[in-house]
Each structure stands twice: as C-alpha cells, then as structure tokens.
Design a protein around this motif. Structure first.
Motif, PDB file in Angstrom:
ATOM      1  N   GLY A 198      16.693   3.168   1.441  1.00 31.50           N
ATOM      2  CA  GLY A 198      16.449   4.282   2.340  1.00 31.50           C
ATOM      3  C   GLY A 198      14.993   4.698   2.490  1.00 31.50           C
ATOM      4  N   PHE A 199      14.210   4.528   1.430  1.00 32.15           N
ATOM      5  CA  PHE A 199      12.841   5.053   1.438  1.00 32.15           C
ATOM      6  C   PHE A 199      11.869   4.073   0.787  1.00 32.15           C
ATOM      7  CE2 PHE A 199      15.719   8.668   1.430  1.00 32.15           C
ATOM      8  CZ  PHE A 199      15.217   9.440   2.461  1.00 32.15           C
ATOM      9  N   GLU A 200      10.605   4.257   1.123  1.00 33.60           N
ATOM     10  CA  GLU A 200       9.548   3.528   0.435  1.00 33.60           C
ATOM     11  C   GLU A 200       8.415   4.499   0.158  1.00 33.60           C
ATOM     12  OE1 GLU A 200       8.121   0.308   2.845  1.00 33.60           O
ATOM     13  OE2 GLU A 200       7.949   1.547   4.621  1.00 33.60           O
ATOM     14  N   LEU A 201       7.681   4.215  -0.911  1.00 30.65           N
ATOM     15  CA  LEU A 201       6.556   5.091  -1.244  1.00 30.65           C
ATOM     16  C   LEU A 201       5.372   4.254  -1.697  1.00 30.65           C
ATOM     17  CD1 LEU A 201       6.100   5.354  -4.555  1.00 30.65           C
ATOM     18  CD2 LEU A 201       8.062   6.831  -4.392  1.00 30.65           C
ATOM     19  N   VAL A 202       4.202   4.843  -1.476  1.00 28.17           N
ATOM     20  CA  VAL A 202       2.949   4.279  -1.957  1.00 28.17           C
ATOM     21  C   VAL A 202       2.186   5.421  -2.607  1.00 28.17           C
ATOM     22  CG1 VAL A 202       0.765   3.191  -1.331  1.00 28.17           C
ATOM     23  CG2 VAL A 202       2.858   2.539  -0.131  1.00 28.17           C
ATOM     24  N   GLY A 203       1.817   5.242  -3.855  1.00 27.21           N
ATOM     25  CA  GLY A 203       1.082   6.274  -4.577  1.00 27.21           C
ATOM     26  C   GLY A 203      -0.243   5.734  -5.076  1.00 27.21           C
ATOM     27  N   THR A 204      -1.244   6.600  -5.093  1.00 23.49           N
ATOM     28  CA  THR A 204      -2.573   6.231  -5.569  1.00 23.49           C
ATOM     29  C   THR A 204      -3.009   7.235  -6.621  1.00 23.49           C
ATOM     30  OG1 THR A 204      -3.096   5.395  -3.364  1.00 23.49           O
ATOM     31  CG2 THR A 204      -4.940   5.730  -4.873  1.00 23.49           C
ATOM     32  N   LEU A 205      -3.449   6.717  -7.773  1.00 22.28           N
ATOM     33  CA  LEU A 205      -3.927   7.574  -8.850  1.00 22.28           C
ATOM     34  C   LEU A 205      -5.406   7.859  -8.628  1.00 22.28           C
ATOM     35  CD1 LEU A 205      -3.405   9.025 -11.521  1.00 22.28           C
ATOM     36  CD2 LEU A 205      -3.976   6.869 -12.695  1.00 22.28           C
ATOM     37  N   HIS A 206      -5.696   9.114  -8.313  1.00 18.91           N
ATOM     38  CA  HIS A 206      -7.074   9.578  -8.135  1.00 18.91           C
ATOM     39  C   HIS A 206      -7.505  10.306  -9.400  1.00 18.91           C
ATOM     40  CE1 HIS A 206      -7.166   8.688  -3.807  1.00 18.91           C
ATOM     41  NE2 HIS A 206      -5.907   9.097  -3.801  1.00 18.91           N
ATOM     42  N   ASP A 219      -8.120  13.474  -9.796  1.00 18.69           N
ATOM     43  CA  ASP A 219      -7.506  14.784  -9.967  1.00 18.69           C
ATOM     44  C   ASP A 219      -6.048  14.871  -9.523  1.00 18.69           C
ATOM     45  OD1 ASP A 219      -8.125  14.359  -7.327  1.00 18.69           O
ATOM     46  OD2 ASP A 219      -8.818  16.389  -6.944  1.00 18.69           O
ATOM     47  N   GLU A 220      -5.449  13.736  -9.103  1.00 19.29           N
ATOM     48  CA  GLU A 220      -4.059  13.786  -8.658  1.00 19.29           C
ATOM     49  C   GLU A 220      -3.458  12.397  -8.533  1.00 19.29           C
ATOM     50  OE1 GLU A 220      -3.402  15.204  -4.647  1.00 19.29           O
ATOM     51  OE2 GLU A 220      -4.879  13.828  -3.834  1.00 19.29           O
ATOM     52  N   LEU A 221      -2.133  12.356  -8.506  1.00 19.46           N
ATOM     53  CA  LEU A 221      -1.386  11.179  -8.080  1.00 19.46           C
ATOM     54  C   LEU A 221      -0.876  11.532  -6.694  1.00 19.46           C
ATOM     55  CD1 LEU A 221       0.008   8.428  -8.483  1.00 19.46           C
ATOM     56  CD2 LEU A 221       1.937   9.675  -9.493  1.00 19.46           C
ATOM     57  N   SER A 222      -1.415  10.868  -5.684  1.00 15.16           N
ATOM     58  CA  SER A 222      -1.063  11.143  -4.290  1.00 15.16           C
ATOM     59  C   SER A 222      -0.021  10.128  -3.840  1.00 15.16           C
ATOM     60  CB  SER A 222      -2.318  11.026  -3.420  1.00 15.16           C
ATOM     61  OG  SER A 222      -1.982  11.085  -2.055  1.00 15.16           O
ATOM     62  N   VAL A 223       1.110  10.618  -3.305  1.00 19.23           N
ATOM     63  CA  VAL A 223       2.224   9.745  -2.937  1.00 19.23           C
ATOM     64  C   VAL A 223       2.620   9.979  -1.482  1.00 19.23           C
ATOM     65  CG1 VAL A 223       4.599   9.085  -3.450  1.00 19.23           C
ATOM     66  CG2 VAL A 223       3.065   9.756  -5.317  1.00 19.23           C
ATOM     67  N   LEU A 224       2.633   8.907  -0.712  1.00 16.86           N
ATOM     68  CA  LEU A 224       3.131   8.930   0.664  1.00 16.86           C
ATOM     69  C   LEU A 224       4.531   8.336   0.668  1.00 16.86           C
ATOM     70  CD1 LEU A 224      -0.081   7.589   2.422  1.00 16.86           C
ATOM     71  CD2 LEU A 224       0.793   9.923   2.536  1.00 16.86           C
ATOM     72  N   VAL A 225       5.455   8.986   1.351  1.00 14.79           N
ATOM     73  CA  VAL A 225       6.834   8.514   1.418  1.00 14.79           C
ATOM     74  C   VAL A 225       7.230   8.387   2.879  1.00 14.79           C
ATOM     75  CG1 VAL A 225       9.241   9.003   0.780  1.00 14.79           C
ATOM     76  CG2 VAL A 225       7.374   9.751  -0.728  1.00 14.79           C
ATOM     77  N   ASP A 226       7.953   7.302   3.203  1.00 10.51           N
ATOM     78  CA  ASP A 226       8.510   7.175   4.554  1.00 10.51           C
ATOM     79  C   ASP A 226       9.892   6.545   4.480  1.00 10.51           C
ATOM     80  OD1 ASP A 226       8.284   4.233   4.800  1.00 10.51           O
ATOM     81  OD2 ASP A 226       6.144   4.588   5.004  1.00 10.51           O
ATOM     82  N   ARG A 227      10.601   6.665   5.600  1.00 11.70           N
ATOM     83  CA  ARG A 227      11.929   6.057   5.692  1.00 11.70           C
ATOM     84  C   ARG A 227      11.755   4.546   5.840  1.00 11.70           C
ATOM     85  NH1 ARG A 227      15.864   9.645   5.737  1.00 11.70           N
ATOM     86  NH2 ARG A 227      15.292  11.801   6.204  1.00 11.70           N
ATOM     87  N   TYR A 228      12.534   3.806   5.083  1.00 13.47           N
ATOM     88  CA  TYR A 228      12.372   2.352   5.015  1.00 13.47           C
ATOM     89  C   TYR A 228      12.602   1.668   6.362  1.00 13.47           C
ATOM     90  CZ  TYR A 228      12.511  -2.356   3.123  1.00 13.47           C
ATOM     91  OH  TYR A 228      12.254  -3.673   2.861  1.00 13.47           O
ATOM     92  N   THR A 277      12.567   2.975   9.540  1.00 11.26           N
ATOM     93  CA  THR A 277      11.815   3.422  10.716  1.00 11.26           C
ATOM     94  C   THR A 277      10.332   3.690  10.456  1.00 11.26           C
ATOM     95  OG1 THR A 277      12.287   5.756  10.259  1.00 11.26           O
ATOM     96  CG2 THR A 277      13.888   4.548  11.631  1.00 11.26           C
ATOM     97  N   ASN A 278       9.927   3.690   9.205  1.00 10.86           N
ATOM     98  CA  ASN A 278       8.552   4.063   8.818  1.00 10.86           C
ATOM     99  C   ASN A 278       8.196   5.494   9.192  1.00 10.86           C
ATOM    100  OD1 ASN A 278       7.875   1.717   7.518  1.00 10.86           O
ATOM    101  ND2 ASN A 278       6.913   0.788   9.293  1.00 10.86           N
ATOM    102  N   GLU A 279       9.197   6.314   9.453  1.00  9.82           N
ATOM    103  CA  GLU A 279       8.972   7.728   9.746  1.00  9.82           C
ATOM    104  C   GLU A 279       8.522   8.432   8.469  1.00  9.82           C
ATOM    105  OE1 GLU A 279      11.624  11.714  10.769  1.00  9.82           O
ATOM    106  OE2 GLU A 279      12.558   9.741  10.869  1.00  9.82           O
ATOM    107  N   PRO A 280       7.373   9.112   8.504  1.00  7.61           N
ATOM    108  CA  PRO A 280       6.895   9.785   7.287  1.00  7.61           C
ATOM    109  C   PRO A 280       7.844  10.898   6.851  1.00  7.61           C
ATOM    110  CG  PRO A 280       5.253   9.893   9.057  1.00  7.61           C
ATOM    111  CD  PRO A 280       6.470   9.269   9.628  1.00  7.61           C
ATOM    112  N   VAL A 281       8.000  11.024   5.546  1.00 11.18           N
ATOM    113  CA  VAL A 281       8.788  12.111   4.973  1.00 11.18           C
ATOM    114  C   VAL A 281       7.805  13.201   4.575  1.00 11.18           C
ATOM    115  CG1 VAL A 281      10.304  12.804   3.081  1.00 11.18           C
ATOM    116  CG2 VAL A 281      10.570  10.546   4.151  1.00 11.18           C
ATOM    117  N   THR A 282       7.897  14.333   5.257  1.00 13.80           N
ATOM    118  CA  THR A 282       6.959  15.432   5.003  1.00 13.80           C
ATOM    119  C   THR A 282       7.668  16.731   4.649  1.00 13.80           C
ATOM    120  OG1 THR A 282       6.875  15.936   7.368  1.00 13.80           O
ATOM    121  CG2 THR A 282       5.176  14.451   6.497  1.00 13.80           C
TER     122      THR A 282
END
Length: 183
Positions: A53-61, A63-72, A74-79
């Motif tokens: 159902g979903f895919e995510l990409v996270g980057t460790l910076h 000061d944070e772990l930033s994670v982008l999530v979208d629907r697998y 349609t690539n519609e972002p989950v916000t």
C-alpha cells in the motif's frame, strides 16, 4: 639548475594528493564525488521501504530523521495522519512538516541510536484515514560518517600528513645547511 631533494619532492606530492579529497566547489558540491545526472548525490544515510500500500524514503540528517511517504500504486504523497517508528525499545512519534510534506522524527534517543554505525532495523506504523500499515526497513550507517554525511579523515591519515610535513621541513633545513657549509 637547482635540484630539489627527492624527500622534499615526495612530501610535496603526497601533501598535495591528501589535500584534494573532500574539497568543495563554489556551490558547496563535493569535487571528489562522482558526477550524477540528477545532481549532487547525498551521502547521508537513507532508508527505503515499501509494502503493497505504501512506500517511504527517509534520510538521517543532523537534527532529524526526515521521512517522505506515498501511496505505492499512485505515488500520491501522504501528508495526513500519523507516522511512528520503533527501533528496538525506542519508540518515537513524528511531526508533519506541511510545507515540505515530510514526517520529521526529532527524538534525541532515536537520533543518537541511529547515528551509531551499523544496520538499524526500523518499523514504521502509518495511520492515515482508514488505512493502517506497518512498514519495515533498514537504515545502514557507515562507520566514520559524520552528521553531514561526510567521511571523516582518520587520525592515522592526519598523523601521516603531519609526519610528511615535518619531513619536508627537515629536508628543506638540511638543504639550507648543506648550502651554507659549501659557501
């Protein structure tokens, strides 16, 4: 024609060679990094994971772990919704950055654990609308990577560079002394 002692020449060449890696260009890009078609490549630790159902990409910076999530599909972002993460016994909740569209984890215990070298198995719990999903992935953190993703120059390399500088100085002083004794 004046001749440079071989030791002095080797020291100059070696110091010059050690000075080049890690250099930055006028726009902050790494001059020693391989060129990429899509622009400057990140060396920050990244996690990529997906379910049906979903895919995510996270980057460790730093000061944070930033994670982008979208629907697998349609690539519609989950916000909207919530995203939590577990790393062993550490559990953390994210905050949504609506301007960027990413989920941000800033828990100090989580970030401290993720900065340690090794493979970190993460389990994300996503709740958005009527959908709930567990997304598992692995964040690999290489040894010797600082919080900006740069490879750290080891103490041995610094010691070798300092030793070569001292040898160069000795060679120059030896050459000056040899010339004075001839005169």
């Amino acid at each position: 024609m004046k001749r440079i002692p071989i030791i002095a020449w080797l020291c100059c060449v070696t110091l010059t060679a050690h000075a080049a890696p890690g250099a930055h260009g006028p726009n902050g890009e790494h001059l020693d990094a391989p060129a990429t078609v899509a622009g400057a490549a990140t060396t920050l630790p990244v996690i990529e994971a997906n379910t049906e159902g979903f895919e995510l990409v996270g980057t460790l910076h730093e000061d944070e772990l930033s994670v982008l999530v979208d629907r697998y599909d349609t690539n519609e972002p989950v916000t909207t919704g919530t995203l939590d993460v577990e790393l062993g016994t550490i559990k953390a909740q994210s905050k949504m950055h609506h301007d960027i569209g990413d989920f941000s984890f800033t828990d100090p215990k989580l970030l401290a654990a993720l900065r340690q070298p090794g493979d970190h198995a993460l389990v994300f719990t996503l709740v958005t609308g009527n959908d709930t999903d567990l997304i598992e992935g692995k964040l690999a953190v290489a040894p010797g990577t600082d919080s900006h993703g740069h490879r750290q120059l080891g103490r041995v390399a610094w010691f070798v560079a300092a030793l070569l500088a001292v040898l160069l100085l000795i060679a120059i002083l030896w050459r000056i002394r040899a010339r004075r004794s001839i005169s």
